[in-house]
Write an enzyme that holds these catalytic residues in place. Structure first.
Site, PDB file in Angstrom:
ATOM      1  N   LYS A 191      -3.858   0.746  -3.397  1.00 40.01           N
ATOM      2  CA  LYS A 191      -3.829  -0.716  -3.369  1.00 40.01           C
ATOM      3  C   LYS A 191      -2.510  -1.252  -3.900  1.00 40.01           C
ATOM      4  CE  LYS A 191      -5.097  -3.361  -6.617  1.00 40.01           C
ATOM      5  NZ  LYS A 191      -5.815  -4.032  -7.721  1.00 40.01           N
ATOM      6  N   ASP A 251      -8.445  -5.019  -2.144  1.00 36.86           N
ATOM      7  CA  ASP A 251      -8.938  -5.127  -3.507  1.00 36.86           C
ATOM      8  C   ASP A 251     -10.393  -5.587  -3.462  1.00 36.86           C
ATOM      9  OD1 ASP A 251      -8.837  -7.798  -2.862  1.00 36.86           O
ATOM     10  OD2 ASP A 251      -7.523  -8.378  -4.522  1.00 36.86           O
TER      11      ASP A 251
END
Length: 217
Positions: free
Chosen positions: A120, A138
């Site tokens: 991420k 996320d």
């Protein structure tokens, strides 16, 4: 959800916010890297408050190394996991200076070798700093994609893979930020604001719950 609906959702999100900006404050690639690292299990708001003070004192690999773990902890203590995050910051600074001349690498594999940096964080750096059309997933993006039906998946990797396959290239640069902002302010985890949502007519969640929703307002 079919592709026509996905494109319509993206067009509406674009119309609402043509030039979306990540809400972490930064003035260099290195600052964004550290801020994103700190944002794990913490809000952007608290990270911005912490880094506003930290970056005035030290905002480069050399200056943070000079500051040291114990001093970094004093600045980032309001953020969760501050002990391990402070140690990772020091390790990252060493690696950047030893391998990359103090600069943030633009390669995903190299980014993910940095302590505390996962997929991420790497995707955010690649997308925001290097303008690479990646899509970071996320908690907000994961929730919005599953709740709306835009790209359902049991885990982050499944959702990311579906997004990369279904999101047209022209939308990939901003897709992550649009969905983060939508999830943060409209499609909230506990109380989604369906009454003000601009994509409710295209949303699987709203379609399934609209009668129940209207019964309580």
């Amino acid at each position: 959800m079919n592709q026509v609906m996905r494109v319509e959702i993206l067009n509406r999100l674009k119309k609402i916010n043509p030039n979306p900006v990540i809400e972490l404050n930064f003035s260099s690639p290195f600052e964004l890297l550290i801020s994103t690292l700190l944002s794990a299990q913490a809000t952007d708001n608290i990270v911005n408050k912490v880094t506003a003070k930290l970056y005035k004192k030290a905002n480069t690999p050399k200056s943070l190394l000079k500051l040291g773990v114990s001093e970094i902890i004093k600045y980032i203590k309001p953020i969760g996991l501050y002990n391990i995050k402070s140690m990772n910051i020091i390790k990252i600074c060493h690696i950047l200076l030893e391998r990359y001349d103090g600069k943030v690498p633009s390669n995903q594999m190299e980014l993910e070798t940095l302590p505390g940096v996962g997929k991420k964080t790497a995707n955010i750096i690649l997308n925001v700093i290097f303008n690479i059309p990646t899509i970071a997933v996320d908690t907000h993006v994961f929730r919005v994609c599953n709740r709306t039906g835009f790209a359902s998946g049991k885990n982050v990797n499944q959702v990311e893979n579906k997004l990369l396959k279904t999101v047209p290239k022209i939308f990939k640069k901003n897709c992550h930020i649009w969905m983060v902002l939508h999830g943060r302010y409209i499609c909230k985890a506990r109380n989604p604001r369906c009454d003000v949502c601009k994509i409710q007519d295209l949303c699987n969640y709203y379609e399934k719950n609209k009668y129940l929703y209207y019964a309580f307002i």
